[in-house]
Design an enzyme around this catalytic site. Structure first.
Site, mmCIF file in Angstrom:
data_model
loop_
_atom_site.group_PDB
_atom_site.id
_atom_site.type_symbol
_atom_site.label_atom_id
_atom_site.label_comp_id
_atom_site.label_asym_id
_atom_site.label_seq_id
_atom_site.Cartn_x
_atom_site.Cartn_y
_atom_site.Cartn_z
ATOM 1 N N TYR A 1 42.459 21.755 55.721
ATOM 2 C CA TYR A 1 42.673 22.839 54.378
ATOM 3 C C TYR A 1 41.944 23.410 53.836
ATOM 4 C CZ TYR A 1 45.091 25.112 50.933
ATOM 5 O OH TYR A 1 45.688 26.041 49.663
ATOM 6 N N SER B 1 41.714 29.637 48.004
ATOM 7 C CA SER B 1 42.479 28.407 47.237
ATOM 8 C C SER B 1 41.698 27.752 46.919
ATOM 9 C CB SER B 1 43.099 27.190 48.269
ATOM 10 O OG SER B 1 43.056 26.243 47.526
#
Length: 309
Positions: free
Chosen positions: A161, A148
């Site tokens: 995350y 990501s």
């Protein structure tokens, strides 16, 4: 069309989390490139919808493998199933993940274990299960780990995350040097905002990780957050860019152009943090040896610890 036009024709790919979102976009782009596919999934309705897409296109049905990417024993079984079905496996795309956010200073062990277990542990399990099989194959082969933009850009609500994506980034950038001598390409892909339902992850928390420090999920707040994803890139476009990056054997695949200002700011901040002083010759020599070793490894030469001193 020949090898130059469809270089992945007939290659066998396994994609995790491939019945929705980016994983499905990757699967569709791969199918259009003539690849044979094995796809992992969790939800039966998603599997049926994906099956229908392949049927409507007139493509051969993929091999569907139900899989929780944190289940190591099942992952190993799936790797065997793929090879038994196709006779080989050439491409691994580790895509499955959860998008869960909350203040890191309030996180519990369950928060860390769930998010890291899926986002980083799932990649590890894919590599351990599939790399021995990919090494046994011949011809064009590749590993893609999908992280990501959070692998570069942290946020106040995304500490765990972000940590998971930084971990995938570091692992993948190092793994590339290990796979090059085997003739296997390796790419890190860092997508940004994509039109998916990734924002619903917080609603799918496993019972075994129920003790969250983030508090009860506010459905209305989560749905409002989900509206941002409506502005995202189409998953098929992300998948097509991944396919193009694989073909070029790019170490880093960035799919979204809007993050130029972020990288400029990051570069300026890093360069500003470097001490403005001379380094001693001995340290300079060691770092140049490291750089030479990295260039040699990227060119496919297997490097040893002795090459660094």
């Amino acid at each position: 069309m020949g090898e130059q036009d469809r270089p992945w024709e007939g290659r066998v790919a396994f994609v995790t989390g491939a019945a929705t979102g980016i994983g499905l976009g990757v699967a569709q782009a791969f199918a259009d490139a003539g690849m044979r596919l094995a796809l992992s999934y969790r939800n039966e309705d998603d599997r049926l919808a994906t099956t229908a897409w392949f049927a409507d296109k007139g493509y051969a049905a993929p091999l569907f493998c139900k899989l929780d990417v944190t289940d190591r024993a099942r992952f190993d079984e799936v790797a065997d199933e793929v090879v038994e079905h196709f006779g080989e496996v050439d491409v691994l795309v580790n895509n499955a993940g959860v998008s869960v956010f909350g203040p890191t200073d309030e996180a519990t062990y369950d928060d860390f274990d769930w998010i890291m277990g899926v986002n980083f542990g799932g990649v590890v399990n894919g590599l351990v299960s599939f790399l021995p099989r990919i090494k046994q194959a011949a011809g064009r082969r590749h590993v893609v780990n999908i992280a990501s933009m959070a692998a570069f850009l942290p946020g106040p609500q995304a500490g765990i995350y972000t940590a998971s994506k930084f971990a995938v980034r570091g692992l993948t950038e190092s793994l590339r040097y290990n796979l090059a001598p085997h003739g296997i390409g390796c790419s890190l892909c860092c997508p940004a905002l994509t039109k998916t339902n990734a924002w619903t992850s917080a609603l799918k928390r496993p019972e075994g990780f129920g003790a969250s420090g983030f508090g009860a999920v506010d459905a209305a707040e989560l749905e409002q957050f989900g509206t941002a994803f409506d502005e995202g890139m189409e998953p098929y476009e992300v998948g097509s860019k991944i396919l193009a990056g694989m073909t070029r054997n790019d170490g880093l695949i960035l799919t979204h152009p809007e993050h130029g200002p972020d990288f400029e700011e990051l570069h300026e901040r890093v360069m500003a943090a470097l001490p403005q002083e001379e380094a001693p010759p001995g340290r300079l020599r060691i770092e140049e040896l490291r750089r030479e070793a990295m260039r040699a490894a990227d060119a496919g030469i297997k490097m040893q610890m002795s090459d660094l001193t």
